[in-house]
Motif scaffolding. Structure first.
Motif, PDB file in Angstrom:
ATOM      1  N   GLN A  11       0.820  -1.201   0.000  1.00 19.36           N
ATOM      2  CA  GLN A  11       0.000   0.000   0.000  1.00 19.36           C
ATOM      3  C   GLN A  11       0.860   1.261   0.000  1.00 19.36           C
ATOM      4  O   GLN A  11       0.568   2.217  -0.710  1.00 19.36           O
ATOM      5  CB  GLN A  11      -0.923  -0.021   1.210  1.00 19.36           C
ATOM      6  CG  GLN A  11      -2.037   0.973   1.118  1.00 19.36           C
ATOM      7  CD  GLN A  11      -3.062   0.723   2.211  1.00 19.36           C
ATOM      8  OE1 GLN A  11      -2.737   0.251   3.292  1.00 19.36           O
ATOM      9  NE2 GLN A  11      -4.296   1.050   1.919  1.00 19.36           N
ATOM     10  N   ARG A  12       1.910   1.256   0.790  1.00 18.98           N
ATOM     11  CA  ARG A  12       2.855   2.381   0.837  1.00 18.98           C
ATOM     12  C   ARG A  12       4.264   1.828   0.721  1.00 18.98           C
ATOM     13  O   ARG A  12       4.934   1.617   1.736  1.00 18.98           O
ATOM     14  CB  ARG A  12       2.684   3.146   2.144  1.00 18.98           C
ATOM     15  CG  ARG A  12       1.303   3.783   2.270  1.00 18.98           C
ATOM     16  CD  ARG A  12       1.121   4.487   3.571  1.00 18.98           C
ATOM     17  NE  ARG A  12       1.998   5.649   3.610  1.00 18.98           N
ATOM     18  CZ  ARG A  12       2.308   6.303   4.704  1.00 18.98           C
ATOM     19  NH1 ARG A  12       1.825   5.913   5.853  1.00 18.98           N
ATOM     20  NH2 ARG A  12       3.090   7.337   4.661  1.00 18.98           N
ATOM     21  N   PRO A  13       4.735   1.580  -0.510  1.00 19.60           N
ATOM     22  CA  PRO A  13       6.057   0.954  -0.676  1.00 19.60           C
ATOM     23  C   PRO A  13       7.193   1.851  -0.198  1.00 19.60           C
ATOM     24  O   PRO A  13       7.172   3.063  -0.391  1.00 19.60           O
ATOM     25  CB  PRO A  13       6.148   0.705  -2.177  1.00 19.60           C
ATOM     26  CG  PRO A  13       5.157   1.603  -2.798  1.00 19.60           C
ATOM     27  CD  PRO A  13       4.086   1.856  -1.774  1.00 19.60           C
ATOM     28  N   ILE A  18      13.332  -1.096  -0.783  1.00 17.27           N
ATOM     29  CA  ILE A  18      13.284  -1.924  -1.988  1.00 17.27           C
ATOM     30  C   ILE A  18      14.602  -1.810  -2.753  1.00 17.27           C
ATOM     31  O   ILE A  18      15.171  -2.815  -3.185  1.00 17.27           O
ATOM     32  CB  ILE A  18      12.085  -1.532  -2.879  1.00 17.27           C
ATOM     33  CG1 ILE A  18      10.780  -1.861  -2.171  1.00 17.27           C
ATOM     34  CG2 ILE A  18      12.160  -2.236  -4.223  1.00 17.27           C
ATOM     35  CD1 ILE A  18       9.547  -1.308  -2.845  1.00 17.27           C
ATOM     36  N   ALA A  19      15.107  -0.598  -2.920  1.00 18.09           N
ATOM     37  CA  ALA A  19      16.376  -0.400  -3.621  1.00 18.09           C
ATOM     38  C   ALA A  19      17.510  -1.105  -2.889  1.00 18.09           C
ATOM     39  O   ALA A  19      18.369  -1.744  -3.519  1.00 18.09           O
ATOM     40  CB  ALA A  19      16.669   1.084  -3.776  1.00 18.09           C
ATOM     41  N   HIS A  20      17.522  -1.005  -1.569  1.00 19.37           N
ATOM     42  CA  HIS A  20      18.565  -1.668  -0.781  1.00 19.37           C
ATOM     43  C   HIS A  20      18.471  -3.186  -0.943  1.00 19.37           C
ATOM     44  O   HIS A  20      19.491  -3.873  -1.082  1.00 19.37           O
ATOM     45  CB  HIS A  20      18.445  -1.274   0.687  1.00 19.37           C
ATOM     46  CG  HIS A  20      19.508  -1.852   1.553  1.00 19.37           C
ATOM     47  ND1 HIS A  20      20.812  -1.440   1.507  1.00 19.37           N
ATOM     48  CD2 HIS A  20      19.457  -2.846   2.474  1.00 19.37           C
ATOM     49  CE1 HIS A  20      21.523  -2.148   2.372  1.00 19.37           C
ATOM     50  NE2 HIS A  20      20.712  -3.013   2.964  1.00 19.37           N
ATOM     51  N   CYS A  21      17.264  -3.718  -0.936  1.00 15.83           N
ATOM     52  CA  CYS A  21      17.059  -5.153  -1.098  1.00 15.83           C
ATOM     53  C   CYS A  21      17.547  -5.612  -2.471  1.00 15.83           C
ATOM     54  O   CYS A  21      18.249  -6.618  -2.578  1.00 15.83           O
ATOM     55  CB  CYS A  21      15.583  -5.488  -0.919  1.00 15.83           C
ATOM     56  SG  CYS A  21      15.205  -7.238  -1.144  1.00 15.83           S
ATOM     57  N   LEU A  41      10.092  -0.369 -11.288  1.00 19.03           N
ATOM     58  CA  LEU A  41       9.186  -1.348 -10.699  1.00 19.03           C
ATOM     59  C   LEU A  41       7.942  -0.685 -10.123  1.00 19.03           C
ATOM     60  O   LEU A  41       6.818  -1.146 -10.335  1.00 19.03           O
ATOM     61  CB  LEU A  41       9.912  -2.145  -9.610  1.00 19.03           C
ATOM     62  CG  LEU A  41       9.108  -3.194  -8.862  1.00 19.03           C
ATOM     63  CD1 LEU A  41       8.705  -4.329  -9.799  1.00 19.03           C
ATOM     64  CD2 LEU A  41       9.914  -3.745  -7.696  1.00 19.03           C
ATOM     65  N   LEU A  42       8.121   0.420  -9.417  1.00 13.41           N
ATOM     66  CA  LEU A  42       6.983   1.092  -8.789  1.00 13.41           C
ATOM     67  C   LEU A  42       6.093   1.815  -9.800  1.00 13.41           C
ATOM     68  O   LEU A  42       4.940   2.113  -9.502  1.00 13.41           O
ATOM     69  CB  LEU A  42       7.473   2.058  -7.709  1.00 13.41           C
ATOM     70  CG  LEU A  42       8.133   1.384  -6.506  1.00 13.41           C
ATOM     71  CD1 LEU A  42       8.619   2.423  -5.516  1.00 13.41           C
ATOM     72  CD2 LEU A  42       7.194   0.399  -5.849  1.00 13.41           C
ATOM     73  N   LEU A  66       8.741  -7.422   1.390  1.00  8.39           N
ATOM     74  CA  LEU A  66       8.500  -6.092   0.839  1.00  8.39           C
ATOM     75  C   LEU A  66       7.273  -6.055  -0.083  1.00  8.39           C
ATOM     76  O   LEU A  66       7.023  -5.050  -0.736  1.00  8.39           O
ATOM     77  CB  LEU A  66       9.730  -5.608   0.066  1.00  8.39           C
ATOM     78  CG  LEU A  66      10.952  -5.315   0.924  1.00  8.39           C
ATOM     79  CD1 LEU A  66      12.176  -5.113   0.045  1.00  8.39           C
ATOM     80  CD2 LEU A  66      10.707  -4.094   1.793  1.00  8.39           C
ATOM     81  N   ASP A  67       6.516  -7.152  -0.130  1.00  8.04           N
ATOM     82  CA  ASP A  67       5.307  -7.272  -0.961  1.00  8.04           C
ATOM     83  C   ASP A  67       5.605  -7.104  -2.445  1.00  8.04           C
ATOM     84  O   ASP A  67       4.856  -6.466  -3.178  1.00  8.04           O
ATOM     85  CB  ASP A  67       4.231  -6.272  -0.527  1.00  8.04           C
ATOM     86  CG  ASP A  67       3.703  -6.548   0.859  1.00  8.04           C
ATOM     87  OD1 ASP A  67       3.623  -7.730   1.231  1.00  8.04           O
ATOM     88  OD2 ASP A  67       3.377  -5.587   1.577  1.00  8.04           O
TER      89      ASP A  67
END
Length: 74
Positions: A11-13, A18-21, A41-42, A66-67
């Motif tokens: 809902q609120r990425p 995400i970038a770190h992952c 991606l987003l 991270l969904d």
């Protein structure tokens, strides 16, 4: 192993997480490319990355946390 990151349905990425992952699990992606891939991606486009086979289990867990919806290509 190659992964196709399809979408992020959070809902609120958290863009930074995400970038770190992506940077941590990928074999050849630096920080600036990870941020660029996160933006792609987003925006709704799929992203292909390559993951070390020995880290594949923890990488998949991190993406699920991270969904991020993904599919395994190889």
């Amino acid at each position: 192993m190659k992964l196709n990151l399809i979408s992020c349905y959070a809902q609120r990425p958290d863009k930074r997480a995400i970038a770190h992952c992506i940077m941590e699990i990928s074999t050849s992606i630096n920080a600036s490319l990870a941020h660029e891939l996160t933006d792609i991606l987003l925006e709704g486009d799929a992203v292909d990355i390559e993951v070390n086979d020995k880290n594949s289990g923890s990488a998949l867990r991190a993406l699920r946390k991270l969904d991020i919806d993904y599919e395994i290509l190889e």
